[in-house]
Write an enzyme that holds these catalytic residues in place. Structure first.
Site, PDB file in Angstrom:
ATOM      1  N   CYS A 321      -5.345  -2.722  -1.936  1.00 56.66           N
ATOM      2  CA  CYS A 321      -5.787  -3.658  -3.088  1.00 56.66           C
ATOM      3  C   CYS A 321      -7.062  -3.546  -3.491  1.00 56.66           C
ATOM      4  O   CYS A 321      -8.206  -3.196  -2.885  1.00 56.66           O
ATOM      5  CB  CYS A 321      -5.751  -5.054  -2.315  1.00 56.66           C
ATOM      6  SG  CYS A 321      -4.334  -5.516  -1.353  1.00 56.66           S
ATOM      7  N   ARG A 419       5.066  -9.104 -10.274  1.00 53.83           N
ATOM      8  CA  ARG A 419       4.266  -9.367  -9.305  1.00 53.83           C
ATOM      9  C   ARG A 419       2.869  -9.640  -9.692  1.00 53.83           C
ATOM     10  O   ARG A 419       2.204 -10.583  -9.047  1.00 53.83           O
ATOM     11  CB  ARG A 419       4.219  -8.483  -7.957  1.00 53.83           C
ATOM     12  CG  ARG A 419       3.546  -9.063  -6.781  1.00 53.83           C
ATOM     13  CD  ARG A 419       3.638  -7.997  -5.654  1.00 53.83           C
ATOM     14  NE  ARG A 419       3.355  -8.580  -4.351  1.00 53.83           N
ATOM     15  CZ  ARG A 419       2.130  -8.881  -3.701  1.00 53.83           C
ATOM     16  NH1 ARG A 419       1.076  -8.298  -4.515  1.00 53.83           N
ATOM     17  NH2 ARG A 419       2.238  -9.305  -2.603  1.00 53.83           N
TER      18      ARG A 419
HETATM   19  P1  XMP Z   1      -2.405  -3.698   4.049  1.00 51.31           P
HETATM   20  O1  XMP Z   1      -3.737  -3.955   4.588  1.00 51.31           O
HETATM   21  O2  XMP Z   1      -1.409  -4.084   5.351  1.00 51.31           O
HETATM   22  O3  XMP Z   1      -1.853  -4.640   2.910  1.00 51.31           O
HETATM   23  O4  XMP Z   1      -2.133  -2.277   3.580  1.00 51.31           O
HETATM   24  C1  XMP Z   1      -0.641  -5.014   2.800  1.00 51.31           C
HETATM   25  C2  XMP Z   1      -0.603  -6.247   1.659  1.00 51.31           C
HETATM   26  O5  XMP Z   1      -1.312  -5.835   0.389  1.00 51.31           O
HETATM   27  C3  XMP Z   1      -0.545  -6.717  -0.787  1.00 51.31           C
HETATM   28  N1  XMP Z   1      -0.437  -5.536  -1.758  1.00 51.31           N
HETATM   29  C4  XMP Z   1      -1.405  -5.694  -2.716  1.00 51.31           C
HETATM   30  N2  XMP Z   1      -2.344  -6.179  -3.191  1.00 51.31           N
HETATM   31  N3  XMP Z   1      -2.914  -4.819  -4.790  1.00 51.31           N
HETATM   32  C5  XMP Z   1      -3.357  -5.988  -4.220  1.00 51.31           C
HETATM   33  O6  XMP Z   1      -4.073  -6.654  -4.548  1.00 51.31           O
HETATM   34  C6  XMP Z   1      -1.724  -4.072  -4.587  1.00 51.31           C
HETATM   35  O7  XMP Z   1      -1.462  -3.322  -5.402  1.00 51.31           O
HETATM   36  C7  XMP Z   1      -1.047  -4.357  -3.604  1.00 51.31           C
HETATM   37  N4  XMP Z   1       0.149  -4.080  -3.127  1.00 51.31           N
HETATM   38  C8  XMP Z   1       0.437  -4.612  -2.026  1.00 51.31           C
HETATM   39  C9  XMP Z   1       0.474  -7.391  -0.105  1.00 51.31           C
HETATM   40  O8  XMP Z   1       0.514  -8.411   0.126  1.00 51.31           O
HETATM   41  C10 XMP Z   1       1.068  -6.419   1.033  1.00 51.31           C
HETATM   42  O9  XMP Z   1       1.851  -6.825   1.971  1.00 51.31           O
END
Ligand code: XMP
Length: 505
Positions: A321, A419
């Protein structure tokens, strides 16, 4: 209508009150759980929990709705290990419906409405339908025009058929062994075992097809080797799936395929359009609806009052993120989980702590802060069951992992643009909120999750929590400094052999 109850004061309340008074918010690396008197042995703890109000878990872990994390293979493996997979929505509605069906059909006790073929269907027609619908099984009961069972076709019949224009009745096994409608699972096991048959069609008094048992699934259930499986009342693996705002057509198809929970999956869950979607989904459909993401207690409260069955917490903690950096918003995750869970608890709505977990020890911390489950992307993206091929680079094996708000995901997928509220944005104007990269390949999910669950169990042992509810109730926290964090990791040593649950990287 959501009803409010009061929640008892817990040990961690004072800790977070003090942090709040300082205007601070904390995340995983800022805290550790306090160790306390314990009569709990880690191997004896009970890990049952819930993803949403009515969707239970045997392991409090969900896999993220991301196109490099959860499709049917991950969802099947997750449910078999007691958790749940949330199928991503970067695919058309029909494909996502098929993904749900693949999970639901991957394991069956009694298949009440088996997929059958007509005796006049050609082999070519049957194989085409099997591909189109994404069926992973190879055995089909064969019925005649009046619905009577006349035979069965299995993988062998397809394998040894060189003329695909032949009709099912020519290649099927006629006089199949059958049992009466209502035959119990245990009796079915005995019949199949004795007859050495992998499938047992059930027929009613008129000889019509009335169900089907599959030996592999029946034997797993009867021999109890599936005690950890997260299954629904029909013995089918549980699965959730992501939907977007006003995504009612998608929701309908997912429900038609027996999805267990919908997850309204947005970067900002506390918006008018998301809350309207939630209310409309609850009005139209009889299925649990989780919604997110949020990171403030007022937001969680609004979603709980609007009828959410589960709330996903996490704005910007994820390993891919960039939301916090690009948009400058979002609370560090442990404080967000604590505050949102406290708000949601008053309405009996379980919170899922989504994102930011790096080590197994972050699981008891997230649950101790108030979550009923954790959602992982990065910690699961390297496993075999995650979508995508293994990549060879720098002498190592990797798998791709990318944010759903990355340029790559948004350029090619409407679901990702939606999203991040950029559905109508042209390619050049996209504002990324995530990055694209690779994770070390980790092999099969089972071994990886075993280590994560092992860490959770150890944490529960140290806290003295025999189950997830006790961990939520008993947990208390310490804020640690940079020196404390450095002390927590191995130090003053050159590691020559990494254990399976810790990497110095
Ligand atoms: P982890 O830390 O497990 O996080 O890799 C997974 C979660 O991150 C969110 N997610 C995103 N958040 N930009 C964001 O700000 C993104 O591009 C993105 N893609 C996923 C999502 O909630 C996921 O479960």
């Amino acid at each position: 209508m959501a009803t409010k109850t009061s929640r008892k004061t817990l040990p961690k309340d004072l800790f977070f009150k003090k942090i709040d008074a300082l205007g601070e918010a904390l995340t995983f690396d800022d805290v550790r759980l306090k160790s306390g008197y314990s009569v709990v042995m880690p191997d004896d703890v009970e890990l049952s929990s819930k993803f949403t109000k009515n969707v239970p878990l045997k392991t409090p872990i969900a896999s993220a709705a991301m196109d490099t994390v959860t499709e049917h293979a991950m969802a099947i493996a997750m449910a078999k290990l007691g958790g749940i997979g949330v199928l991503h929505k970067n695919m058309d509605i029909e494909s996502q419906g098929r993904e749900v069906a693949k999970v639901k059909f991957s394991l069956n006790g009694l298949i009440e409405k088996p997929i059958f073929v007509l005796e006049t269907d050609t082999v070519a027609e049957i194989l085409r339908r099997r591909d189109e619908k994404g069926y992973t099984f190879h055995t089909f009961p064969v019925v005649n025009a009046s619905g009577k069972l006349v035979g069965i076709i299995s993988q062998n019949d397809f394998d040894f058929c060189s003329d695909h224009s032949l009709e099912a009745r020519v290649i099927m096994t006629a006089n199949a062994i059958t049992a009466k409608a209502g035959t119990s699972l245990r009796d079915a096991y005995v019949i199949m075992h004795k007859a050495k048959k992998k499938s047992l069609p059930l027929v009613n008094a008129k000889g019509e097809l009335a169900g089907l048992y599959a030996y592999n699934d029946v034997s797993r259930i009867v021999t109890k080797s599936q005690h950890r499986y997260n299954v629904d009342a029909k013995g089918q693996l549980r699965v959730a799936a992501a939907v977007g705002v006003n995504d009612f057509e998608r929701a309908q198809i997912l429900i038609a395929n027996n999805v267990d929970a919908l997850v309204i999956d947005t970067a900002h869950g506390d918006t008018e359009v998301v809350i309207k979607t939630l209310k409309e989904m609850k009005k139209r459909f009889n299925v649990d609806v989780a919604v997110g993401n949020v990171s403030e207690p007022d937001s969680a409260l609004r979603l709980a009052k609007a009828g959410a069955d589960g709330i996903k917490v996490g704005q910007g903690p994820g390993s891919i993120c960039t939301t916090r950096i690009i948009a400058g918003i979002g609370s560090p995750q442990v404080s967000a989980v604590y505050k949102c869970a406290r708000a949601a608890d008053a309405y009996g709505v379980p919170v899922c702590a989504d994102g930011g977990l790096k080590h197994s020890g972050d699981i008891p911390i997230a649950i101790g802060a108030g979550a009923w489950s954790v959602m992982m992307g990065g910690m699961l993206a390297g496993v075999k069951e995650a979508p995508g091929e293994v990549i060879f680079a720098d002498g190592r094996q990797w798998k791709s992992y990318r944010g759903m708000g990355s340029i790559g995901a948004m350029e090619t997928n409407k679901g990702s643009r939606e999203r991040y509220g950029q559905i109508a944005t042209g390619k050049k104007e996209l504002i990324a909120e995530g990055v694209e990269g690779m994770k070390p390949y980790k092999g099969e999910l089972e071994a990886v999750l075993f280590q994560y669950i092992g860490g959770l169990k150890r944490g529960m042992g140290y806290v003295g929590a025999a189950n997830i509810a006790q961990l939520r109730d008993k947990a208390d926290f310490l804020k640690i400094t940079a020196a404390g964090r450095a002390e927590s990791h191995p130090h003053d040593i050159m590691i020559t052999k990494e254990p399976p649950n810790y990497s110095a990287e």
